[in-house]
Design an enzyme around this catalytic site. Structure first.
Site, PDB file in Angstrom:
ATOM      1  CB  THR A 165      18.542  93.484  21.931  1.00  0.00           C
ATOM      2  OG1 THR A 165      17.902  92.399  22.320  1.00  0.00           O
ATOM      3  CG2 THR A 165      19.607  93.504  22.886  1.00  0.00           C
ATOM      4  NE  ARG A 193      14.132  84.064  25.141  1.00  0.00           N
ATOM      5  CZ  ARG A 193      14.747  84.736  24.285  1.00  0.00           C
ATOM      6  NH1 ARG A 193      14.534  86.304  24.924  1.00  0.00           N
ATOM      7  NH2 ARG A 193      15.297  84.870  23.101  1.00  0.00           N
ATOM      8  N   GLY A 195      17.285  85.450  27.050  1.00  0.00           N
ATOM      9  CA  GLY A 195      17.865  85.388  25.613  1.00  0.00           C
ATOM     10  C   GLY A 195      19.656  85.319  25.696  1.00  0.00           C
ATOM     11  N   GLY A 219      18.056  84.883  20.086  1.00  0.00           N
ATOM     12  CA  GLY A 219      19.105  84.706  21.137  1.00  0.00           C
ATOM     13  C   GLY A 219      19.313  83.116  21.359  1.00  0.00           C
TER      14      GLY A 219
END
Ligand code: ASP
Length: 328
Positions: A165, A193, A195, A219
């Site tokens: 990230t 999904r 996170g 996450g």
């Protein structure tokens, strides 16, 4: 003044430092830095160039928080737009909401005239296609639209696979604090999904009175532990930034079952102190620091704290992500 970013912030941190030096507000400076990361195709975990989900689609998550007003905005599973961080900022500034996902987020992005673009670069398409040919059972290939994906999720949790990230947290010249994050999440994730990145309080939290925290890595773990909010709250309760981060690591030790993998916690306080800890991390774990007085951002190693064994089972035939990069 201070800005801390993770290693993925490489293309953007000089811009954020320059803007802070020139007197820009923290949020504007970090948004500008993250936009450079999002558009950089060599960063394979953020924006254009990010790895796709199991269906071969790039779904992006981002969030911003203004630590002075405690206003925040986030988007999740956004497809087809180049700068999710700016869409998240527009959610904060233009809607009475804080969080949009999927089709609604894309609709909003269109409505505000956000830059549209295909985030799946040819190399990602090629790698995803090769994975599909090799790993997806023939029966699923024949009925791909309705194919079961649960078992294929094992490919998302290989700890050696590239996922990351970009996180930026900053204190500006007016002593105001902000945070922002942007990610393609985990490659080969189940579609839809989310996170921690867009989940305020998990992947990021900022409060000008105390400090800011932002996390990278699994996450699922920081959502369960409420990590970013916890770090800022621990500082409110009187802990130093270092003690607050250590306390949040202790919280993480309580996680039993589910996905246990790597997490990096980045935090700053109002006085310009910072702490970065890599939970279950490896020695390559570095971050960027710029403070007033420094001519250029500096790359520093995170402190590594092992907590519990990584539970994700590596799949034997991974062909993308970190292993692939090593072979390149
Ligand atoms: N924290 C991100 C997520 O869970 C991914 C990462 O930073 O590795 O989506």
């Amino acid at each position: 003044m201070i800005v801390v970013t993770n290693n993925e912030g490489t293309p953007g941190v000089p811009e954020t430092a320059r803007l802070l030096r020139e007197g820009a507000p923290a949020l504007a400076a970090i948004e500008a830095g993250i936009r450079k990361v999002e558009i950089d195709e060599t960063i394979r975990t953020v924006g254009r160039g990010g790895w796709p989900n199991l269906l071969g689609e790039v779904e992006l998550d981002a969030a911003v928080m203004d630590g002075t007003t405690l206003r925040t905005g986030a988007v999740g599973a956004l497809k087809g737009f180049l700068h999710p961080v700016s869409v998240a900022r527009a959610v904060m500034e233009r809607l009475p909401h804080v969080f949009l996902v999927g089709e609604g987020a894309a609709r909003f992005a269109r409505e505000i005239g956000a830059e549209a673009g295909d985030n799946l670069i040819p190399d990602s398409r090629r790698v995803w296609q090769a994975w599909f040919e090799k790993e997806v059972p023939e029966a699923s290939k024949r009925n791909w639209a309705e194919a079961p994906l649960i078992d294929l999720c094992r490919h998302a949790v290989d700890p050696e696979v590239g996922h990351d990230t970009t996180v930026f947290i900053a204190l500006d010249g007016k002593k105001e604090i902000a945070g922002a994050v942007s990610t393609s999440g985990w490659g080969w994730k189940y579609p839809g999904r989310l996170g921690d990145s867009p989940v305020i309080g998990a992947g990021m939290y900022a409060d000008t009175r105390y400090g800011a925290c932002a996390c990278t890595g699994a996450g699922e773990m920081t959502i369960r532990a409420g990590t970013s909010r916890a770090v800022v709250l621990y500082m409110k309760m009187g802990m130093s930034v270092e003690a607050a981060v250590r306390e949040a690591v202790e919280d993480m030790r309580r996680l039993k079952g589910g996905l246990i993998n790597r997490v990096t916690i980045h935090a700053i306080d109002t006085k310009g102190n910072h702490k970065v800890v890599a939970v279950n991390g490896n020695p390559q774990n570095t971050y960027w620091l710029w403070q007033d007085g420094m001519t250029a951002p500096q790359s520093l190693p995170a402190e590594i704290i092992p907590i519990s064994p990584i539970t994700a089972k590596p799949s034997p035939s991974m062909i993308y992500g970190a292993k692939r990069r090593e072979q390149a």
